[in-house]
Write a protein that holds these residues in place. Structure first.
Motif, mmCIF file in Angstrom:
data_model
loop_
_atom_site.group_PDB
_atom_site.id
_atom_site.type_symbol
_atom_site.label_atom_id
_atom_site.label_comp_id
_atom_site.label_asym_id
_atom_site.label_seq_id
_atom_site.Cartn_x
_atom_site.Cartn_y
_atom_site.Cartn_z
ATOM 1 N N ASN A 2 -0.358 -3.702 1.971
ATOM 2 C CA ASN A 2 0.036 -2.326 2.269
ATOM 3 C C ASN A 2 -0.520 -1.320 1.268
ATOM 4 O O ASN A 2 -0.858 -0.195 1.636
ATOM 5 C CB ASN A 2 1.565 -2.229 2.314
ATOM 6 N N THR A 49 -7.413 3.717 13.293
ATOM 7 C CA THR A 49 -6.288 2.871 12.911
ATOM 8 C C THR A 49 -6.735 1.732 12.002
ATOM 9 O O THR A 49 -7.913 1.360 11.978
ATOM 10 C CB THR A 49 -5.599 2.236 14.145
ATOM 11 N N PHE A 50 -5.761 1.196 11.283
ATOM 12 C CA PHE A 50 -5.927 -0.067 10.566
ATOM 13 C C PHE A 50 -5.108 -1.077 11.355
ATOM 14 O O PHE A 50 -3.882 -0.983 11.430
ATOM 15 C CB PHE A 50 -5.433 0.061 9.124
ATOM 16 N N ARG A 102 2.934 1.347 -0.211
ATOM 17 C CA ARG A 102 2.188 2.409 0.475
ATOM 18 C C ARG A 102 2.062 3.646 -0.415
ATOM 19 O O ARG A 102 0.997 4.278 -0.475
ATOM 20 C CB ARG A 102 2.879 2.763 1.787
ATOM 21 N N ALA A 116 -4.116 -0.778 2.328
ATOM 22 C CA ALA A 116 -4.230 -0.044 3.591
ATOM 23 C C ALA A 116 -3.955 1.444 3.396
ATOM 24 O O ALA A 116 -4.681 2.298 3.925
ATOM 25 C CB ALA A 116 -3.264 -0.625 4.625
ATOM 26 N N TYR A 119 -1.403 2.914 11.031
ATOM 27 C CA TYR A 119 -1.392 1.457 10.983
ATOM 28 C C TYR A 119 -0.854 0.977 12.321
ATOM 29 O O TYR A 119 0.125 1.512 12.845
ATOM 30 C CB TYR A 119 -0.511 0.938 9.843
#
Length: 356
Positions: free
Chosen positions: A179, A306-307, A213, A182, A291
């Motif tokens: 995370n 997007t991921f 995050r 990302a 995400y």
């Protein structure tokens, strides 16, 4: 009397003694056959299994546990919310359960699902699973920064695999998304596109991955030599309503965001709804990166960057790891961190647009 007649007359659930009466074999032979013992001849085993099927015999899990020390149950704690009108509850978790089920298919284990409302209740259920011998292993998610479930299970040396990692230095099996990476990658992409006022729509920071995050979001600004827009971090329950309300509030600020990083598909849908109601357009007025774990973002209008990491794969890995952990494999061998794949659907660049 024929075996069929004796079966029909019985109303109580059939037992091993029932099968002994039907077949004429001893209880010891019946028990060995049902356990798959090689000392029972194949022809005898076939007669016993046919009688078991016709009688509707099901092995008693508690009795099997007493005899073998195994319940052949893999427990999964499934989180649900007590909040009313929550639009997204359980959508991803059905995919997780599907993946776990795929992993258990072909093994002796069956999945037992225990519904819990929060980590405290999850801890109570985990303790009950251990104390009452309800399962041989456990899977759960929604990991906290300092998670009492992990503390309990590590101390008890009970086999488990978590979806997510706490922030304490403990040795346990886990599957997770990277995370921090990302959030950093999404934020760095937007910064490279000229964005400076970037919003992060995030979970409540009691959750470990919410902190990850924020760390990645902050690192992207720091590496670019820019002040992080922490005033644009929204924290909530990850519902569509939360995404919409957060975006509406942030876009009406004196210095509104020019881009959003969203934690999941539900909040992204809410952000897009807010943009539409305010007359803003993705790729023209505001950029959005999300995400995604169930491939919903491909169907948004317009499609957004997007991921992507299929959540079913996470579920399957959880199941595979739990089987290996219950078989005695050490936790240090059962850790996997996935990095989601970047799917570019928008340039995510300010270009010649005006900021503000």
């Amino acid at each position: 009397m024929a075996a069929e007649s004796r079966i029909a007359r019985r109303s109580a659930p059939p037992t091993i003694k029932t099968l002994a009466d039907i077949t004429g074999y001893s209880i010891a032979t019946i028990s060995k056959a049902l356990r798959g013992s090689p000392v029972v001849a194949p022809a005898t085993r076939e007669v016993i299994f046919n009688a078991a099927r016709e009688a509707g015999y099901r092995a008693n899990a508690r009795g099997m546990a007493l005899r073998t020390g195994r319940t052949c149950q893999a427990a999964v704690l499934m989180p649900v919310t007590a909040a009313q009108n929550y639009e997204w509850d359980g959508v991803e978790y059905t995919q997780i359960l599907s993946g776990i089920s795929q992993a258990l298919d072909g093994s002796d284990y069956r999945m037992s699902v225990h519904v819990v409302r929060d980590a405290a209740e999850g801890c109570d259920v985990a303790r009950r699973v251990i104390d009452q011998g309800l399962a041989d292993g456990l899977i759960f998610s929604g990991i906290l920064d300092d998670d009492p479930r992990i503390d309990l299970l590590v101390e008890s040396r009970f086999p488990f695999v978590s979806l997510g990692r706490c922030r304490q230095p403990l040795d346990y099996a886990h599957v997770d998304i990277d995370n921090e990476w990302a959030a950093h990658a999404a934020t760095a992409r937007l910064i490279a596109g000229g964005h400076r006022r970037i919003a992060l729509v995030n979970p409540e920071r009691r959750l470990s991955y919410a902190l990850d995050r924020i760390d990645g979001f902050t690192r992207a600004f720091r590496e670019a030599g820019l002040p992080a827009s922490h005033d644009l971090v929204a924290e909530g329950d990850l519902s569509t309503q939360f995404g919409r309300e957060s975006a509406t509030r942030l876009l009406q600020a004196a210095e509104p965001p020019t881009a959003f990083v969203c934690i999941n598909e539900s909040t992204t849908l809410g952000v897009l709804s807010a943009l539409g109601s305010l007359g803003r357009q993705v790729g023209v007025d505001v950029d959005v990166i999300a995400y995604d774990d169930i491939n919903v973002s491909a169907y948004f209008t317009p499609p957004i960057t997007t991921f992507y990491q299929p959540i079913e794969v996470l579920g399957r890995t959880l199941g595979e790891f739990l089987l290996r952990r219950m078989a005695g494999e050490e936790p240090k061998e059962l850790r996997q961190i996935f990095r989601p794949k970047l799917i570019e659907r928008q340039p995510d660049s300010l270009g010649g647009r005006l900021v503000g």
